[in-house]
Write a protein that holds these residues in place. Sequence first.
Motif, short mmCIF file in Angstrom:
data_model
loop_
_atom_site.label_atom_id
_atom_site.label_comp_id
_atom_site.label_asym_id
_atom_site.label_seq_id
_atom_site.Cartn_x
_atom_site.Cartn_y
_atom_site.Cartn_z
N TYR A 89 0.80 -1.22 0.00
CA TYR A 89 0.00 0.00 0.00
C TYR A 89 0.84 1.27 0.00
O TYR A 89 0.42 2.29 -0.56
CB TYR A 89 -0.96 0.01 1.20
CG TYR A 89 -2.12 -0.93 1.02
CD1 TYR A 89 -3.12 -0.64 0.08
CD2 TYR A 89 -2.22 -2.10 1.75
CE1 TYR A 89 -4.18 -1.51 -0.12
CE2 TYR A 89 -3.28 -2.97 1.56
CZ TYR A 89 -4.26 -2.67 0.63
OH TYR A 89 -5.31 -3.53 0.43
N TYR A 90 2.00 1.24 0.61
CA TYR A 90 2.82 2.45 0.65
C TYR A 90 3.49 2.73 -0.69
O TYR A 90 3.66 3.89 -1.07
CB TYR A 90 3.88 2.35 1.75
CG TYR A 90 3.44 2.98 3.03
CD1 TYR A 90 3.72 4.31 3.31
CD2 TYR A 90 2.71 2.26 3.96
CE1 TYR A 90 3.29 4.90 4.49
CE2 TYR A 90 2.27 2.83 5.14
CZ TYR A 90 2.57 4.16 5.40
OH TYR A 90 2.12 4.74 6.56
N PHE A 161 -1.80 15.32 8.83
CA PHE A 161 -1.33 15.12 7.47
C PHE A 161 -0.71 13.74 7.28
O PHE A 161 -0.77 13.17 6.19
CB PHE A 161 -0.34 16.22 7.09
CG PHE A 161 -1.01 17.51 6.73
CD1 PHE A 161 -1.67 17.64 5.52
CD2 PHE A 161 -0.99 18.59 7.60
CE1 PHE A 161 -2.31 18.83 5.18
CE2 PHE A 161 -1.64 19.77 7.27
CZ PHE A 161 -2.29 19.90 6.06
N ALA A 162 -0.11 13.20 8.34
CA ALA A 162 0.43 11.84 8.24
C ALA A 162 -0.69 10.84 8.04
O ALA A 162 -0.58 9.90 7.25
CB ALA A 162 1.23 11.51 9.50
N GLU A 163 -1.80 11.05 8.74
CA GLU A 163 -2.95 10.16 8.59
C GLU A 163 -3.57 10.32 7.20
O GLU A 163 -3.95 9.33 6.56
CB GLU A 163 -4.00 10.47 9.66
CG GLU A 163 -5.27 9.65 9.56
CD GLU A 163 -5.04 8.17 9.79
OE1 GLU A 163 -5.83 7.37 9.24
OE2 GLU A 163 -4.09 7.82 10.51
N LEU A 164 -3.64 11.55 6.71
CA LEU A 164 -4.28 11.82 5.43
C LEU A 164 -3.47 11.29 4.25
O LEU A 164 -4.01 10.64 3.35
CB LEU A 164 -4.49 13.33 5.27
CG LEU A 164 -5.09 13.80 3.94
CD1 LEU A 164 -6.52 13.29 3.79
CD2 LEU A 164 -5.03 15.31 3.83
N ALA A 166 -0.18 9.59 4.45
CA ALA A 166 0.68 8.42 4.63
C ALA A 166 -0.09 7.16 5.00
O ALA A 166 0.24 6.07 4.54
CB ALA A 166 1.75 8.71 5.69
N SER A 167 -1.10 7.30 5.84
CA SER A 167 -1.76 6.11 6.37
C SER A 167 -3.09 5.79 5.72
O SER A 167 -3.53 4.64 5.74
CB SER A 167 -1.98 6.28 7.88
OG SER A 167 -0.74 6.47 8.55
#
Length: 209
Positions: A89-90, A161-164, A166-167
């Motif tokens: 996914y990444y 922003f990490a959740e939006l 990256a995750s």
Amino acid sequence: MHPHRLIAGFFLRLIAIYALLIAVWPLVWFGYGAALSAVSNVAFGELGAATVRFEPSTESSAGAAYDLTLVLRNKRTAALGRLPVSSFYYGYVPTALLAALTLATPIRWPRRMRALLGGLALVHAFIAFRLALLLVSNFSGTDLLATFSLGRAGDATISFFAELLASSLTGCYIVPVLLWIITTLRPDALQQIVCNARPAADGPAPSSG
């Protein structure tokens, strides 16, 4: 070609190419995960007061939800953190989607190949940004693992922003579409698509007399 046929052909090619790229994941997952780990360890291994290590997960397999483990360490406090990471996914999904969108676009092949090269460069820059944002998020705050803090509001902004990007699935699907638009749907390409979508003439006009 009729516009409806042009659009239908694009979506059929998109689905077929994307499905093919996803179908080969069991054949390439180990090499892809190893390559992503090696490059990430070189790029992010030492981050000031922190060290980062990407390692294969203990349950690593093509069907595993998370095939990598991100080992985080704060040098000052000796605190350790482990975070499961999916190379699928990444990295792989955004790359496959960008490639499928570009290859399915009904433009001339030389233009398509140039767009593909540019898109792949941008999507890998985005993958690096996703991983960097993930690291920054985990090293910010006030716990033992944290190496810095921007205050409650700053840390919350980084986490958001990490959740939006990256995750969440936004990073997997929305951003590659935007990169495809930037690299492929340029004015000259759009003009070519519009020309291809014009219905063909019915035939020569009947002669008079």
